[in-house]
Motif scaffolding. Structure first.
Motif, PDB file in Angstrom:
ATOM      1  N   GLY A 165       0.829  -1.190   0.000  1.00  0.00           N
ATOM      2  CA  GLY A 165       0.000   0.000   0.000  1.00  0.00           C
ATOM      3  C   GLY A 165       0.865   1.242   0.000  1.00  0.00           C
ATOM      4  N   GLY A 214       0.987   5.234   1.797  1.00  0.00           N
ATOM      5  CA  GLY A 214       0.461   6.240   2.710  1.00  0.00           C
ATOM      6  C   GLY A 214       1.060   7.592   2.385  1.00  0.00           C
ATOM      7  N   SER A 269      -9.373  10.931   3.907  1.00  0.00           N
ATOM      8  CA  SER A 269      -8.565   9.732   3.672  1.00  0.00           C
ATOM      9  C   SER A 269      -8.448   9.386   2.197  1.00  0.00           C
ATOM     10  CB  SER A 269      -9.156   8.539   4.430  1.00  0.00           C
ATOM     11  OG  SER A 269     -10.470   8.258   3.969  1.00  0.00           O
ATOM     12  N   ASP A 270      -9.350   9.930   1.361  1.00  0.00           N
ATOM     13  CA  ASP A 270      -9.304   9.574  -0.062  1.00  0.00           C
ATOM     14  C   ASP A 270      -9.222  10.773  -1.005  1.00  0.00           C
ATOM     15  OD1 ASP A 270     -11.858  10.588   0.143  1.00  0.00           O
ATOM     16  OD2 ASP A 270     -12.867   8.671  -0.221  1.00  0.00           O
ATOM     17  N   ALA A 298      -7.113  10.352  -4.139  1.00  0.00           N
ATOM     18  CA  ALA A 298      -5.890   9.676  -3.697  1.00  0.00           C
ATOM     19  C   ALA A 298      -5.221   8.861  -4.799  1.00  0.00           C
ATOM     20  CB  ALA A 298      -6.204   8.793  -2.488  1.00  0.00           C
ATOM     21  N   PRO A 343      -3.645  -0.120  -2.870  1.00  0.00           N
ATOM     22  CA  PRO A 343      -4.463   0.745  -2.010  1.00  0.00           C
ATOM     23  C   PRO A 343      -3.645   1.909  -1.468  1.00  0.00           C
ATOM     24  CG  PRO A 343      -3.991  -1.350  -0.926  1.00  0.00           C
ATOM     25  CD  PRO A 343      -3.522  -1.486  -2.331  1.00  0.00           C
ATOM     26  N   VAL A 344      -4.314   3.051  -1.288  1.00  0.00           N
ATOM     27  CA  VAL A 344      -3.637   4.257  -0.824  1.00  0.00           C
ATOM     28  C   VAL A 344      -4.526   4.976   0.183  1.00  0.00           C
ATOM     29  CG1 VAL A 344      -4.517   5.531  -2.813  1.00  0.00           C
ATOM     30  CG2 VAL A 344      -2.579   6.455  -1.546  1.00  0.00           C
ATOM     31  N   MET A 345      -3.901   5.613   1.158  1.00  0.00           N
ATOM     32  CA  MET A 345      -4.640   6.407   2.142  1.00  0.00           C
ATOM     33  C   MET A 345      -3.908   7.718   2.358  1.00  0.00           C
ATOM     34  SD  MET A 345      -5.925   5.406   6.034  1.00  0.00           S
ATOM     35  CE  MET A 345      -6.951   4.079   5.387  1.00  0.00           C
ATOM     36  N   LEU A 388      -0.550   4.768   7.764  1.00  0.00           N
ATOM     37  CA  LEU A 388      -1.676   4.906   6.837  1.00  0.00           C
ATOM     38  C   LEU A 388      -1.572   3.892   5.704  1.00  0.00           C
ATOM     39  CD1 LEU A 388      -1.972   8.802   6.498  1.00  0.00           C
ATOM     40  CD2 LEU A 388      -3.270   7.285   8.007  1.00  0.00           C
ATOM     41  N   GLY A 389      -0.352   3.703   5.197  1.00  0.00           N
ATOM     42  CA  GLY A 389      -0.158   2.746   4.116  1.00  0.00           C
ATOM     43  C   GLY A 389      -0.540   1.335   4.524  1.00  0.00           C
ATOM     44  N   ARG A 439      -2.618   0.588   6.959  1.00  0.00           N
ATOM     45  CA  ARG A 439      -4.072   0.562   7.150  1.00  0.00           C
ATOM     46  C   ARG A 439      -4.780   0.411   5.807  1.00  0.00           C
ATOM     47  NH1 ARG A 439      -5.425   5.055  11.927  1.00  0.00           N
ATOM     48  NH2 ARG A 439      -4.218   4.021  13.572  1.00  0.00           N
ATOM     49  N   ALA A 440      -4.274   1.121   4.795  1.00  0.00           N
ATOM     50  CA  ALA A 440      -4.857   0.988   3.457  1.00  0.00           C
ATOM     51  C   ALA A 440      -4.740  -0.439   2.953  1.00  0.00           C
ATOM     52  CB  ALA A 440      -4.180   1.954   2.483  1.00  0.00           C
TER      53      ALA A 440
END
Length: 315
Positions: free
Chosen positions: A64, A66, A75-76, A91, A100-102, A290-291, A293-294
């Motif tokens: 991911g 972040g 967040s997006d 994002a 995925p990205v956050m 964050l990465g 979590r994404a």
């Protein structure tokens, strides 16, 4: 799942990036200039290129990404940044990879890192207050940054502390940032002494007994005590974590600030002041959280060691 995420802390001047494993090891760091003078499109392209190069250096596709970015952010979506000029950037537009990205607000992301990994690790509610060119805070509630209804939470730098004071760049009168930011300390001393000096130099002059420096420094401490008393009475934090360049003055700032804060809070104990633990790593480590979590690892960081501080420094 890949064993690393790309973490990027985007500032108005520079971008600090790295690869962080699921064990919290920083395996690579780099720094690049933020080309904001070329416009927001150039900055977005520079971010995409930086992420791509970091992923290539990692030898695989990250789990991911972040990103900690300035301005209004969800967040997006990077909603708005006055410093960089973008508006409503989704994002995925920042990332050249199908991962995925956050996104996170830069100061709140640093506060998240201090909460999970640093000076706020053992408390659930605190204020993360980096004092640099400007002043913004991260309100940490139950271990998580609080963004507010529209993402404006934490703008403590624009609390009016001296209602009859100087005009702030924001248009208000007497804002905390106008007196207690590093840039304000430098400006106010340089004006009064008729000679230029950085905030670090003003701190040294204060310690050596220079009367003009002492007056400027004392006003900064007074302004901070007013703002932090207001914050304390409203939210009753477990601690106040001081970061940013001005906090590097150590006891010269922390000791008189603690005294003035306690004097203002006549009927209760003031929260303890702590020094931020992660320094320049905070934004990037927060972006790494964050990465992960994404990527579907919401508990990332819970078992990471504070030894991340011994990882390679950002160049």
């Amino acid at each position: 799942m890949s064993s690393f995420v790309v973490a990027l802390d985007v500032g108005g001047t520079s971008m600090k990036g790295g690869l962080v494993t699921d064990a919290g090891e920083i395996v690579l760091t780099d720094r690049r200039a933020t080309p904001r003078e070329k416009g927001s499109a150039a900055v977005i392209e520079a971010i995409r290129s930086f992420i791509d190069d970091l992923a290539i250096a990692g030898g695989g596709t990250p789990a991911g990404v972040g990103l900690a970015v300035p301005g209004l952010v969800t967040s997006d979506t990077a909603v708005y940044s006055a410093n960089i000029g973008w508006r409503d950037v989704p994002a995925p537009d920042f990332v050249p990879l199908d991962v995925p990205v956050m996104l996170g607000h830069d100061v709140r992301t640093g506060g998240l890192a201090e909460s999970v990994l640093g000076a706020g690790r053992e408390v659930s509610d605190f204020l993360f207050l980096p004092i640099g060119t400007g002043i913004a805070g991260a309100v940490i509630l139950s271990g998580e940054p609080y963004g507010g209804t529209a993402g404006w939470s934490g703008e403590i730098g624009h609390i009016p502390v001296f209602p009859d004071g100087e005009t702030c760049a924001c248009g208000q009168i007497g804002c905390l940032e106008t007196y207690a930011s590093a840039s304000a300390v430098s400006r106010r001393y340089s004006t009064r002494a008729a000679q230029p000096a950085t905030a670090e130099q003003v701190a040294a002059l204060t310690a050596s007994g220079d009367p003009v420096a002492a007056e400027v420094w004392g006003t900064a401490v007074e302004a901070l005590s007013l703002a932090l008393a207001t914050y304390t009475l409203l939210l009753d934090p477990s601690a106040i974590v001081l970061g940013g360049g001005l906090s590097e003055a150590g006891a010269l700032l922390a000791d008189p600030l603690a005294d003035r804060l306690q004097e203002r809070l006549t009927f209760r104990e003031a929260p303890p002041l702590r020094s931020a633990a992660l320094g320049i790593h905070a934004g990037m480590l927060g972006a790494a959280l964050l990465g992960w979590r994404a990527a579907g690892a919401p508990d990332a960081g819970a078992t990471w060691s504070i030894d991340v501080l011994k990882s390679p420094p950002v160049a």
